[in-house]
Design an enzyme around this catalytic site. Structure first.
Site, PDB file in Angstrom:
ATOM      1  N   GLU A 108       0.900  -1.041  -0.030  1.00 27.49           N
ATOM      2  CA  GLU A 108      -0.038   0.129   0.081  1.00 27.49           C
ATOM      3  C   GLU A 108       0.860   1.291   0.126  1.00 27.49           C
ATOM      4  OE1 GLU A 108      -4.058  -1.296   2.034  1.00 27.49           O
ATOM      5  OE2 GLU A 108      -2.286  -1.550   3.382  1.00 27.49           O
ATOM      6  N   GLU A 128      -3.701  -9.458   3.600  1.00 27.88           N
ATOM      7  CA  GLU A 128      -4.483  -9.232   4.922  1.00 27.88           C
ATOM      8  C   GLU A 128      -5.613 -10.120   5.161  1.00 27.88           C
ATOM      9  OE1 GLU A 128      -2.717  -5.122   3.806  1.00 27.88           O
ATOM     10  OE2 GLU A 128      -2.945  -6.680   2.876  1.00 27.88           O
TER      11      GLU A 128
END
Length: 254
Positions: A108, A128
């Site tokens: 990210e 995740e």
């Protein structure tokens, strides 16, 4: 500046290196504060024109430090997002130089940069969901805007990574280098950008990043508002004059 993030100036380029190789450059509050301070310095400096973000020890970043997570520590900056750049990116261009893994928050962080240069052995992923978490530091929102929706959803829902070649095929990264060459490749790209008019570069980045939220009728007005000061600047006159005089331009950023 904390030693968890190293800063180096190479001409008009600022190199920001996450320096926690013992934990694969995992992100904690100290890293977040240091990266945010570094990009603030990039924007405030009259001498710096482009930033390069990378990681020490052959890994970009493995993401959120789970030890920090378990003690309730976040690598986000209030109001600014992950490491202070996801919600409020710097005005000047920022290039990610990726070696090895860019996972979870590390991926990210790379997504928050404007351009990505990666070695051919780099891997990108958002695992995740495998830990019952959500990629809420940018990937779930930004990845479907950067690559085909079906592939973005596959990465987000399976947690499976992709390699540099596949990332380049789908337009996620700009350049591939040999292993160990990502920083040099990013610096070459940064040098090309830094040689251009700084006001024009900043305005172009702002338009490109903002325009997807504009309707077409308002886009022309917003673009004019951003670009008119550039066309009225000293630098725009200098660019035309230098071209006619067949010499390199001397930018003043005004």
């Amino acid at each position: 500046m904390s030693d968890v993030v190293l800063l180096e100036r190479r001409g008009a380029v600022q190199v920001i290196t996450i320096n926690r190789p013992q934990v694969r450059n995992a992100l904690d509050a100290a890293v977040a504060k240091a990266v945010a301070a570094a990009v603030d310095e990039l924007d405030e400096s009259e001498d710096l024109r482009v930033g390069v973000l990378t990681g020490a020890g052959g890994t970009f970043s493995a993401g959120w430090d789970f030890n920090a997570f378990l003690r309730g520590e976040s690598p986000a900056i209030e109001g600014r997002g992950l490491c202070g750049i996801v919600k409020t990116p710097p005005r000047k261009p920022l290039i990610a130089a990726v070696e090895g893994w860019a996972l979870a928050g590390g991926f990210e962080l790379a997504l928050a940069c404007d351009l990505i240069v990666a070695s051919r052995t780099a891997q990108f992923g958002v695992p995740e969901v495998r830990r019952a978490l959500v990629a809420r530091a940018g990937a779930a929102l930004l990845l479907p805007r950067r690559i085909p929706y079906a592939l973005a959803l596959e990465m987000l829902l399976t947690g499976s990574p992709i390699g540099a070649s596949r990332a380049a095929e789908v337009g996620l990264i700009n350049r591939i280098t040999d292993e160990g060459g990502a920083l040099a490749g990013a610096l070459e790209l940064a040098g090309t950008i830094a040689s251009n008019g700084p006001l024009a570069v900043a305005a172009t980045k702002l338009i490109a990043r903002s325009s997807h939220d504009w309707t077409l009728p308002e886009a022309w007005d917003k673009q004019a508002e951003i670009t008119e000061p550039v066309f009225a600047s000293f630098d725009s006159t200098e660019g035309a004059t230098a071209f006619l005089e067949k010499r390199p331009p001397v930018w003043r950023g005004r």
